[in-house]
Design a protein around this motif. Structure first.
Motif, PDB file in Angstrom:
ATOM      1  N   GLY A 104       0.821  -1.195   0.000  1.00 31.61           N
ATOM      2  CA  GLY A 104       0.000   0.000   0.000  1.00 31.61           C
ATOM      3  C   GLY A 104       0.850   1.238   0.000  1.00 31.61           C
TER       4      GLY A 104
ATOM      5  N   ARG B 136      -4.272  10.328   1.387  1.00 34.87           N
ATOM      6  CA  ARG B 136      -4.836   9.313   0.496  1.00 34.87           C
ATOM      7  C   ARG B 136      -4.134   8.011   0.830  1.00 34.87           C
TER       8      ARG B 136
ATOM      9  N   ARG C 102      -3.913   3.963  -0.419  1.00 33.70           N
ATOM     10  CA  ARG C 102      -4.285   2.990  -1.445  1.00 33.70           C
ATOM     11  C   ARG C 102      -3.654   1.646  -1.125  1.00 33.70           C
ATOM     12  N   THR C 103      -4.442   0.605  -1.286  1.00 32.25           N
ATOM     13  CA  THR C 103      -3.929  -0.755  -1.141  1.00 32.25           C
ATOM     14  C   THR C 103      -4.381  -1.574  -2.341  1.00 32.25           C
TER      15      THR C 103
ATOM     16  N   ASP D  38      -8.939   2.584  -2.252  1.00 32.76           N
ATOM     17  CA  ASP D  38      -8.429   3.920  -2.562  1.00 32.76           C
ATOM     18  C   ASP D  38      -9.357   4.897  -1.854  1.00 32.76           C
TER      19      ASP D  38
END
Length: 165
Positions: free
Chosen positions: A97, A108, A110-111, A122
Motif C-alpha cells: 500500500g 490518500r 491505497r492498497t 483507494d
C-alpha cells in the motif's frame, strides 16, 4: 512485541519509538506501561503504526501533522469499526500500500487487491481533521509518499501473522 524487538525489526532507534508512544502520536494506542522497569508491549499492528509515525517524524513532518495523518488513516471507511474497515490496517494486512500526504492537509491511502484478504482500497484525497472527501480535482503541490509494504513485511515476517489484538 516490545520496544527492543520493534527497534530490531525496523532499524529505528528505541528513543524515537518511545517518543511516539509517550506522546501518543498514534491514535488509540492503549496505555502500554505496566510500571517502571517493565517493558512496554504492543501488537504487531500497533508496532507498525508506531514505526510508521517514527519514520514520518524522521522525514521531517511535525508531530501534529503525523498525529493527524495517522488519525485519518485509522478512521474506518466502512460501516463498522472492524479491522477490515480501517485503511491503515488493510495496508498492513495486505503487506502493501501507499500512504500519501498532500500539502500537509490531505491524505490518500491505497492498497492493492489481495486474494483472500481484501479488495483494493483507494480512499481518495481526504482532508485531515475531518471525515469529508476532498474534491476530485485536488492536486497537491507538495506530495509525500510512504510505501507501506516493506515496513509491514518487516513486522509480519518475524511475527508470522497479521494480528490486530
Amino acid at each position: 512485541m516490545d520496544m527492543a524487538e520493534l527497534a530490531s525489526l525496523t532499524g529505528l532507534p528505541v528513543r524515537k519509538l518511545r517518543y511516539v508512544s509517550d506522546h501518543r502520536v498514534l491514535p488509540g494506542l492503549r496505555d502500554t506501561s505496566a510500571g517502571h522497569g517493565v517493558p512496554r508491549t504492543f501488537t504487531a499492528f500497533e508496532g507498525f503504526g508506531i514505526a510508521l509515525a517514527a519514520r514520518l517524524l524522521a522525514a521531517g513532518l511535525t508531530r501534529k501533522v503525523v498525529a493527524t495523518v495517522l488519525d485519518a488513516a485509522c478512521r474506518p471507511v466502512g460501516p463498522t469499526r472492524a479491522p477490515a474497515d480501517v485503511p491503515l490496517y488493510r495496508a498492513y494486512a495486505a503487506r502493501a500500500g501507499r500512504l500519501e500526504i498532500g500539502d500537509g492537509r490531505h491524505l490518500r491511502l491505497r492498497t492493492p487487491k489481495r486474494p483472500g484478504l481484501a479488495s483494493a482500497l483507494d480512499t481518495g484525497w481526504l482532508p485531515l481533521g475531518t471525515s469529508g472527501r476532498a474534491g476530485c480535482d485536488h492536486t497537491p503541490v507538495v506530495h509525500v509518499t510512504v510505501e507501506l509494504g516493506g515496513l509491514a513485511d518487516a513486522l509480519q515476517a518475524r511475527r508470522g501473522n497479521a494480528d490486530w489484538e
